[in-house]
Design an enzyme around this catalytic site. Structure first.
Site, PDB file in Angstrom:
ATOM      1  N   HIS A  88       0.812  -1.219   0.000  1.00 34.00           N
ATOM      2  CA  HIS A  88       0.000   0.000   0.000  1.00 34.00           C
ATOM      3  C   HIS A  88       0.845   1.268   0.000  1.00 34.00           C
ATOM      4  CE1 HIS A  88       0.465  -0.129   4.519  1.00 34.00           C
ATOM      5  NE2 HIS A  88       0.487   1.178   4.348  1.00 34.00           N
ATOM      6  N   ASP A 118      -0.025  -7.440   1.139  1.00 30.86           N
ATOM      7  CA  ASP A 118       0.468  -6.095   1.433  1.00 30.86           C
ATOM      8  C   ASP A 118       1.992  -6.045   1.466  1.00 30.86           C
ATOM      9  OD1 ASP A 118       0.152  -3.386   1.825  1.00 30.86           O
ATOM     10  OD2 ASP A 118       0.023  -3.537   4.011  1.00 30.86           O
ATOM     11  N   GLY A 192       4.274   6.908   8.863  1.00 34.16           N
ATOM     12  CA  GLY A 192       5.414   6.698   7.987  1.00 34.16           C
ATOM     13  C   GLY A 192       6.196   5.436   8.277  1.00 34.16           C
ATOM     14  N   ASN A 193       5.783   4.671   9.315  1.00 30.48           N
ATOM     15  CA  ASN A 193       6.496   3.444   9.661  1.00 30.48           C
ATOM     16  C   ASN A 193       6.024   2.239   8.862  1.00 30.48           C
ATOM     17  OD1 ASN A 193       7.960   4.810  11.597  1.00 30.48           O
ATOM     18  ND2 ASN A 193       7.628   3.267  13.181  1.00 30.48           N
ATOM     19  N   SER A 194       4.976   2.379   8.071  1.00 25.84           N
ATOM     20  CA  SER A 194       4.489   1.258   7.281  1.00 25.84           C
ATOM     21  C   SER A 194       5.592   0.735   6.379  1.00 25.84           C
ATOM     22  CB  SER A 194       3.292   1.689   6.422  1.00 25.84           C
ATOM     23  OG  SER A 194       2.160   1.924   7.207  1.00 25.84           O
ATOM     24  N   GLY A 247     -14.046 -18.474  -9.998  1.00 24.83           N
ATOM     25  CA  GLY A 247     -15.121 -17.654 -10.537  1.00 24.83           C
ATOM     26  C   GLY A 247     -16.442 -17.730  -9.809  1.00 24.83           C
TER      27      GLY A 247
END
Length: 347
Positions: A88, A118, A192-194, A247
């Site tokens: 992200h 992620d 900002g640590n992500s 599907g």
């Protein structure tokens, strides 16, 4: 009477002051804790990145038409510049610049991106860089000391400490798929640590910091490094993680105890199909809305998340038995999954 007075006098007496030996012992404990944290930061900190990202996707900006920007953290895991961060943070990036704690800057390119876990792999335009050691998240225990490191400002690492609060949590990615084995910690994550590392007392990376629950006190999450070990080589090799797709749209349901007994099933949970995509593998196999999936291969399907876990690249192109309940009767249909990233919706 004198015995009672003596007892009351002893209870009311002020506690004895700590001895010099007790002070030394407490100090040694604090020093050992601090030393463990300092060593972990010294070992890992030089390889933690600050990322400045220019994004292609539209966002509301102060100046109409101006490019969207973002930032986050990451860490280098090979000397030739491969680095890991959150999907992200860099998904949709058109340019990136990485800054190390020593102030050096390097251009970075996106090697591969997996929104379903992620995670994303970058490569910096440099060699001979400091690297982290990847640990083993499977050996973690609740209560274990952990250190979260980020580089939100680009020149100075931020450090927070805590413990492993819980293991085996699940968290839904922005793509809708479930990320398994999430580490819950109370090591606070700063803005900002992500994408920064969560490390153990030896400085080995055991997780990738990814999320914090807004408004909650001390509830933060990290993707386990064992998941990263699975994802990294696939992103480097192909730029993505291949997954199976059949599907369908479905939802988790609970079967009655009588139905479980009559059909000789092993679990009360199952997946009710609510929609079948025309021309999909499920459609070609004859699956229909209102069919109830109870097993794939030899594995029981208790809910939608179980089904998503089973749809890995290992099933691609393979004829796979799907056991369903249709109008109270068990039927086995054969599905051949194809590649796709769309999750089975519902819960």
């Amino acid at each position: 009477g004198s015995e009672v007075l003596t007892l009351v006098s002893n209870l009311a007496a002020a506690p004895e002051a700590p001895t010099a030996e007790q002070h030394v012992g407490d100090g040694a404990l604090f020093d050992a804790y601090s030393e463990a944290v300092v060593r972990a930061v010294e070992r890992t900190g030089p390889a933690v990145l600050h990322l400045d990202v220019t994004l292609a996707r539209a966002r509301r900006t102060a100046v109409p038409g101006a490019p969207a920007v973002g930032s986050g953290s990451g860490f280098i895991f090979t000397p030739d510049g491969f680095a890991l961060t959150n999907s992200h943070v860099v998904h949709g990036a058109i340019s990136m610049r990485a800054t190390l704690p020593d102030g050096s800057h390097y251009p970075a390119e996106l090697v591969g991106d997996d929104p379903d876990t992620d995670l994303a792999v970058l490569r910096l335009g440099a060699t001979g860089l400091p690297v982290v050691d990847l640990g083993d998240s499977g050996s973690l225990r609740p209560g274990q000391l952990v250190v979260a490191i980020g580089n939100p400002l680009g020149f100075q690492a931020t450090v927070t400490t805590g413990v492993v609060s819980a293991l085996g949590r699940s968290m839904r990615a922005q793509s809708g798929r479930l990320i398994e084995g999430i580490i819950q910690t109370d090591a606070a994550l700063n803005p900002g640590n992500s994408g920064g590392p969560l490390v153990d007392s030896r400085g080995r990376v055991i997780g990738i910091n990814t999320a914090v629950i807004a408004g909650a006190q001390g509830i933060c999450f990290a993707v386990p490094v064992d998941t990263a070990r699975f994802v990294i080589p696939r992103l480097i090799r192909e730029g993505r993680v291949r997954r199976s797709w059949i599907g369908i749209v479905g939802q988790s349901i609970r079967l009655s105890r009588r139905r479980v007994q009559l059909s000789h099933l092993h679990a009360e949970g199952a997946v009710l199909i609510t929609e079948v995509a025309p021309g999909s593998p499920a459609d070609r196999a004859g699956l229909q809305p209102r069919d109830i999936i109870v097993r794939i291969g030899d594995t029981a399907v208790v809910g939608v998340d179980d089904l998503q876990r089973m749809l890995t690249d290992e099933l691609l192109g393979l004829s796979t038995d799907v056991l369903v309940l249709r109008d109270g009767t068990l039927r086995t249909l054969v599905v051949v999954p194809t590649e796709g990233s769309r999750p089975v919706l519902g819960r």
